[in-house]
Every structure is written in structure tokens, then in C-alpha cells.
Design a protein around this motif. Structure first.
Motif, PDB file in Angstrom:
ATOM      1  N   LEU A  40      13.236  44.604 -38.308  1.00  0.00           N
ATOM      2  CA  LEU A  40      13.018  43.172 -38.379  1.00  0.00           C
ATOM      3  C   LEU A  40      14.249  42.586 -39.049  1.00  0.00           C
ATOM      4  N   ALA A  41      15.058  41.923 -38.269  1.00  0.00           N
ATOM      5  CA  ALA A  41      16.294  41.325 -38.774  1.00  0.00           C
ATOM      6  C   ALA A  41      15.996  39.889 -39.190  1.00  0.00           C
ATOM      7  N   VAL A  42      16.070  39.639 -40.466  1.00  0.00           N
ATOM      8  CA  VAL A  42      15.740  38.326 -41.006  1.00  0.00           C
ATOM      9  C   VAL A  42      17.007  37.494 -41.159  1.00  0.00           C
ATOM     10  N   THR A  43      16.917  36.232 -40.781  1.00  0.00           N
ATOM     11  CA  THR A  43      18.068  35.347 -40.947  1.00  0.00           C
ATOM     12  C   THR A  43      17.966  34.650 -42.295  1.00  0.00           C
ATOM     13  N   THR A  44      19.096  34.382 -42.888  1.00  0.00           N
ATOM     14  CA  THR A  44      19.096  33.707 -44.187  1.00  0.00           C
ATOM     15  C   THR A  44      19.061  32.197 -44.042  1.00  0.00           C
ATOM     16  N   ASN A  52      21.423  35.287 -33.602  1.00  0.00           N
ATOM     17  CA  ASN A  52      20.782  36.581 -33.842  1.00  0.00           C
ATOM     18  C   ASN A  52      19.818  36.920 -32.712  1.00  0.00           C
ATOM     19  N   ARG A  53      19.072  35.937 -32.291  1.00  0.00           N
ATOM     20  CA  ARG A  53      18.111  36.135 -31.199  1.00  0.00           C
ATOM     21  C   ARG A  53      18.843  36.561 -29.920  1.00  0.00           C
ATOM     22  N   GLU A  54      19.949  35.917 -29.669  1.00  0.00           N
ATOM     23  CA  GLU A  54      20.760  36.247 -28.491  1.00  0.00           C
ATOM     24  C   GLU A  54      21.282  37.693 -28.575  1.00  0.00           C
ATOM     25  N   LEU A  55      21.769  38.081 -29.760  1.00  0.00           N
ATOM     26  CA  LEU A  55      22.314  39.421 -29.936  1.00  0.00           C
ATOM     27  C   LEU A  55      21.266  40.511 -29.707  1.00  0.00           C
ATOM     28  N   ALA A  56      20.027  40.238 -30.105  1.00  0.00           N
ATOM     29  CA  ALA A  56      18.975  41.255 -30.021  1.00  0.00           C
ATOM     30  C   ALA A  56      18.084  41.112 -28.788  1.00  0.00           C
ATOM     31  N   LEU A  66      12.953  34.240 -38.007  1.00  0.00           N
ATOM     32  CA  LEU A  66      13.493  32.950 -38.432  1.00  0.00           C
ATOM     33  C   LEU A  66      13.291  32.816 -39.928  1.00  0.00           C
ATOM     34  N   GLY A  67      14.351  32.523 -40.655  1.00  0.00           N
ATOM     35  CA  GLY A  67      14.212  32.456 -42.103  1.00  0.00           C
ATOM     36  C   GLY A  67      15.022  31.355 -42.759  1.00  0.00           C
ATOM     37  N   LEU A  68      14.670  31.109 -43.999  1.00  0.00           N
ATOM     38  CA  LEU A  68      15.418  30.234 -44.903  1.00  0.00           C
ATOM     39  C   LEU A  68      15.302  30.889 -46.273  1.00  0.00           C
TER      40      LEU A  68
END
Length: 138
Positions: A40-44, A52-56, A66-68
């Protein structure tokens, strides 16, 4: 177990990866797939989510959340409308929380939780530093 299911079945699980902070995104995602590491790759920040979505997108083992990041809320609170715009396309929400920060962190965290609850069907991971500073202790 047939060969196809064996190739997909994860050997490891990583719920806290920052693909966007790694030097070689493509190599990291390929390694996760090759080694069967469910990630699970979390965005900061919300701004990082589309890339990130495109890459994966073609990865069998990497999912993007999706993160903050709570430690970036002070300088990135203005990205909440971006977060809310992307939320309908996000199954996973991660790198959200309180981290015992100023009171307005709670307002941001509650807004994110409310938006997730309204849309439903989200899987959330909560970033927590100094865990005893829970939502009820502010």
C-alpha cells in the motif's frame, strides 16, 4: 494452488510505502511484483496521488492510497479540495491522522473521515505518532 494464483499470492505485505519518495519508482514497483510484496503506497499529499496511481496502474501488488500526511497539514491544508476531488476514485486512503499536532489537525482529520464515510467503501490507514493522543484527548 495453481501457478497463476501462486504468482499473485503475496509473500509479504507492506502497508507503509512511499513510492513517490523513492528514486526509481518503476524499479520499486517491478520489485514488489517480482517478489510478491503486497504494497500500500501512501501519498504524503493529494497532489502526488494521480502520478502514483498512474505508475502503479498495471501492478498486481501495489495499490495507491490517497493521503495528506498529518505532519504536512499546516502547509498543505489548502489541498483538501484536491483530496476531496480525487476521493471518489480512491479505494484506499492513507497517511492521514492527528500526530498530536495543533487543534486544527483534528478539524482536517475529521473532514477527511467525514468525506470517506459519506462516500463509503474506503479502506483507511491512520498515521499515528504518540498514539495516546487519540481523537478524544484534544
Amino acid at each position: 494452488m495453481n501457478e497463476t494464483s501462486k504468482q499473485w499470492t503475496p509473500r509479504w505485505v507492506d502497508f507503509q510505502c512511499h513510492v513517490d519518495l523513492c528514486k526509481d519508482h518503476v524499479a520499486l514497483i517491478a520489485e514488489c511484483d517480482r517478489e510478491r510484496v503486497m504494497t500500500l503506497a501512501v501519498t504524503t499529499t493529494p497532489k502526488a496521488w494521480p502520478r502514483n496511481r498512474e505508475l502503479a496502474a498495471k501492478s498486481a501488488h501495489v495499490r495507491i492510497a490517497l493521503g495528506l500526511h498529518p505532519q504536512l497539514v499546516a502547509e498543505r491544508e489548502n489541498e483538501l479540495p484536491i483530496f476531496e476531488r480525487y476521493l471518489s476514485d480512491a479505494r484506499y486512503v492513507g497517511e492521514i491522522g492527528l500526530d498530536a499536532g495543533p487543534r486544527f489537525y483534528r478539524r482536517v482529520f475529521e473532514r477527511i473521515l467525514r468525506a470517506c464515510a459519506e462516500q463509503g467503501g474506503k479502506i483507511l490507514t491512520v498515521h499515528s505518532v504518540r498514539g495516546r493522543q487519540g481523537i478524544g484527548s484534544h
